[in-house]
Design an enzyme around this catalytic site. Structure first.
Site, mmCIF file in Angstrom:
data_model
loop_
_atom_site.group_PDB
_atom_site.id
_atom_site.type_symbol
_atom_site.label_atom_id
_atom_site.label_comp_id
_atom_site.label_asym_id
_atom_site.label_seq_id
_atom_site.Cartn_x
_atom_site.Cartn_y
_atom_site.Cartn_z
ATOM 1 N N HIS A 1 50.353 -17.005 -54.359
ATOM 2 C CA HIS A 1 51.189 -16.137 -52.683
ATOM 3 C C HIS A 1 51.711 -17.235 -52.090
ATOM 4 C CE1 HIS A 1 50.648 -13.836 -48.868
ATOM 5 N NE2 HIS A 1 51.595 -13.746 -49.771
ATOM 6 N N HIS B 1 52.157 -3.162 -51.530
ATOM 7 C CA HIS B 1 51.858 -4.163 -50.250
ATOM 8 C C HIS B 1 50.369 -3.387 -50.045
ATOM 9 C CE1 HIS B 1 51.799 -6.004 -47.099
ATOM 10 N NE2 HIS B 1 52.464 -7.290 -47.574
#
Lengths: 356, 432
Positions: B336, B236
């Site tokens: 994603h 992340h």
């Protein structure tokens, strides 16, 4: 607004009685009588005269413009930079970090170098430095008995650090190669410490030897720190562009606050941390803490913690406040206006060193 | 000046109507040129309406959905999604800014409209413009599929695999025991892969304790999930290149499917440094807008896997282009999907037609929760839920679902909610 034109610049060279570490405190006074202090390495009387010629009469708030004109005297530029920020902060009743858009943090992680060079002396100082509140230390590599000794050297180094980790599991370590290792030894050590998780390996080899650094950095993931002797911001840019540096270490006494902020802005674009090098006195430490509180990518501040009680007493006598006492690994930020310290000039005479 | 004379000659009549003292800048001459553009051969369809919906499921959500509905003169409507985490109102306003580009336009000319929205925005990409274009683009594809009577994946030349689109769920397990239970559920459902986030927050240089904790947590995943389930770990962008390099090297023996976003996205060379020093495959790309935004990453051989987000990259048009640009380097696509169901379903269509498709994300657990129930209620089927480890292909024309505006009424827009803010031990800003 009081008259902030610079009317007086004086420099006081000081020397620690035992370590003989020397530095210069610079005092700047404005026409309205506000005083600011800064600090740098030793300077010549000639440079001091040139600095006076360039800076006297200038508005202290124009610190960048003054800095530009002091470029030929980088040490004095650094000290004047701290001093004018100090006095502008005092005049505005704001800590220097507020002038700089901070704080970005509530406290600053602390780093001290262990004393000694044998396993035993270093282990003893590890305990003392830990008791003083530090949780991160710089450890020198063992002195190599010959050039390129490979395995023996790697084992001795790893053993030293593993013993220290066992003795103080909550401490973190910077391994200092001091720019003195051969590329081969530096590379061997960087690989040997990959899974030890040093904070970083400082100056594993000479910073000018870019091809060697490139090799070490591409072969291993041990973070590398460089820069305490670099005198051109472009040298930092080259290391960043070459993707070989993990911690940039501009010297506080050479660059001062504002120039390091520029180098840090450059490093930020490479997601690279800043850990300013600091070999001077406690005024410099105060300046470093304001700098830390203004940077987003500050990681840790090293201070030249003296081993001898007499030297530590000198640092204490120079300031009315203590700025060098970490709490659980972090220095609290100074909160008073300016650099947040009161300089006790009576100590100048006691520890004076002659400016040549 | 020759340039000026050229424009004056061309647009003299318009120039004459200029207000005295108006801004004297070459840009102001553009409308005159536009008026002279030849009409493109069109269909009978015209866009007659543009509606934007902010949809707030939970008041504390940082990502109220942003849905776009385009209406046409013959009654076909198209839906798209431009959800942008933490910036909902900005995207809603940006979509409204495109109204003049769209009303009266031919919805079949998707690429032409896409180019006009992107190029004529002058500042081009960025997540707000990118998400706005994404929502509109998906709605245009939905209309086109419905008008032609084909699901979008067939318009794109799919399916590559008639069994559907392989996917992964997120593993929300904190202990070895929970991971072992998760493995059992996965095996019984045919789920073959999980992703999870790396725990904690990281400074740009890190302590031994923090690095050690991260390595242990990653090793526990392999131990708990077993040797035959693929594992992906999302960094992340919480880590710097310095810290990520250490971590990805430490986890090499785990043979992960990929690690995701080992550092923030602005500096491609910095990410390249991580990739160069490890065998662990690197995935990234959810924050990149358009194929232009991925070009440097692909060119430099930084990534193994691209994780383009259809709600930000510029919709179906742009996601397909990213896969085309990545394919010559044999880079895989693992799109994603962490927003609403429309973008998720739109992605499945592109997935089904990409030769370099690897796996599809959905930000859901192996057991459906409240969110998944609401999605099923809106769309009439369990949207973005896998069957035997794969998302079934949406077979109806367009994006393959019907949605009534009234279904969204229960979840009115509650305004933009900021994304999370986290801080290090010293109080400084941390990446999350």
């Amino acid at each position: 607004m009081p008259d902030l034109a610079i009317s007086k610049i004086d420099a006081f060279a000081l020397r620690e009685p035992v370590s003989k570490r020397a530095y210069t405190v610079v005092r700047v006074v404005t026409r309205s009588g506000i005083t600011g202090y800064g600090e740098c390495g030793l300077v010549s009387a000639a440079d001091l005269e040139r600095t006076r010629a360039a800076a006297l009469g200038r508005e202290a708030t124009a610190s960048e413009s003054i800095a530009r004109d002091l470029a030929p005297m980088p040490r004095l530029r650094a000290a004047i930079n701290m001093a004018v920020l100090d006095l502008v902060g005092k005049s505005a009743k704001a800590p220097v970090y507020q002038l700089l858009g901070g704080p970005t943090r509530a406290k600053a992680r602390a780093l001290a170098r262990l004393w000694g060079n044998t396993d035993a002396s270093l282990a003893a100082s590890l305990e003392r430095v830990r008791a003083m509140g530090f949780r991160a230390v710089v450890v020198p590599t063992p002195v190599p008995s010959a050039r390129n000794q490979g395995q023996t050297f790697a084992l001795a180094s790893v053993r030293r650090l593993e013993e220290f980790r066992k003795a103080a599991p909550d401490m973190d370590f910077v391994l200092d190669g001091d720019g003195s290792l051969t590329p081969g030894d530096a590379s061997t050590l960087a690989a040997a410490f990959e899974r030890f998780h040093l904070l970083w390996f400082d100056e594993p080899c000479r910073v000018g030897n870019l091809s060697a650094i490139r090799k070490i950095s591409s072969e291993t993931v041990t973070p590398l720190g460089f820069g305490r002797s670099l005198e051109r911001p472009a040298d930092f840019q080259e290391l960043l562009r070459e993707q070989v540096i993990d911690v940039v270490r501009p010297d506080l006494a050479f660059y001062g606050i504002s120039q390091i902020r520029r180098i840090a802005a450059l490093a930020e674009t490479y997601y690279t941390a800043v850990a300013p090098n600091h070999l001077g006195g406690p005024i410099g430490t105060a300046a470093a803490l304001h700098l830390a509180a203004s940077l987003p990518n500050f990681f840790i501040q090293q201070i030249p913690l003296p081993e001898a009680d007499e030297d530590r007493r000198m640092r204490a006598e120079l300031l009315a406040q203590t700025v060098e006492k970490p709490v659980d690994g972090y220095f609290p930020l100074p909160s008073e206006p300016g650099l947040g310290v009161t300089v006790r000039e009576q100590a100048f005479e006691k520890y004076a060193e002659r400016i040549q | 000046m020759r340039r000026r004379q050229f424009f004056e000659g061309m647009a003299g009549a318009w120039m004459a109507r200029r207000l005295p003292g108006a801004v004297d800048c070459g840009c102001a001459l553009a409308p005159a040129q536009a008026a002279m553009a030849p009409p493109l051969p069109g269909s009978k369809l015209k866009i007659t309406g543009l509606k934007v919906f902010g949809v707030t499921l939970a008041t504390d959500s940082d990502r109220p959905y942003v849905f776009v509905k385009l209406e046409t003169n013959d009654g076909i409507v198209g839906w798209g999604e431009g959800t942008l985490e933490g910036k909902a109102a900005a995207v809603i306003a940006c979509i409204q800014d495109f109204r003049d580009f769209l009303i009266g336009a031919d919805p079949m000319q998707v690429e032409h409209l896409w180019q006009s929205m992107y190029v004529h925005s002058f500042y081009r990409g960025g997540p707000v413009i990118g998400s706005a274009i994404s929502g509109i683009d998906q709605a245009l594809w939905d209309i086109r599929g419905k008008a032609l009577g084909l699901p979008v994946y067939k318009l794109l030349g799919g399916p590559m695999d008639p069994r559907g689109v392989r996917g992964y769920y997120h593993a929300n397990a904190r202990s070895l025991e929970e991971l072992r239970r998760l493995r059992e559920t996965a095996v019984s459902q045919g789920v073959s892969c999980f992703k999870t986030g790396i725990p904690g927050y990281y400074e740009w240089i890190e302590t031994h304790a923090t690095i050690d904790r991260a390595v242990r947590s990653m090793a526990m995943l392999r131990e708990g999930l077993g040797p035959d389930i693929d594992i992906a770990i999302d960094f992340h962008a919480k880590t710097s290149p310095s810290v990520a390099s250490i971590l990805v090297k430490e986890v090499e023996p785990l043979n992960l499917l990929f690690i995701e976003e080992p550092c923030p996205p602005e500096n491609v060379q910095a990410m390249a440094r991580i990739a160069r020093r490890s065998t662990t495959p690197i995935a990234t790309g959810e924050r990149l807008i358009t194929a232009y935004g991925c070009r440097e990453l692909i060119e430099m051989g930084v990534v193994d896997i691209l994780q383009t987000d259809i709600n930000h990259v510029g919709g179906i048009t742009a996601l397909w282009k990213v896969s085309a640009v990545a394919e010559p380097s044999n880079i895989s696509m693992a799109p994603h999907a962490c927003e609403g169901p429309i973008g998720g379903l739109a992605t499945l269509h592109v997935d089904a037609a990409m030769p370099n498709f690897l796996i599809q994300e959905i930000c859901s657990g192996v057991e459906p929760g409240e969110k998944e129930k609401i999605w099923a209620e809106w769309l009439g089927f369990p949207a973005m839920r896998m069957v035997n480890g794969r998302f079934p292909l949406p077979e109806k024309p367009g994006l393959g679902f019907e949605l009534q505006e009234s279904a969204l009424n229960k979840y009115p827009f509650g305004g933009t909610r900021p994304m999370a803010r986290v801080f290090h031990k010293d109080g400084s800003v941390a990446e999350w």
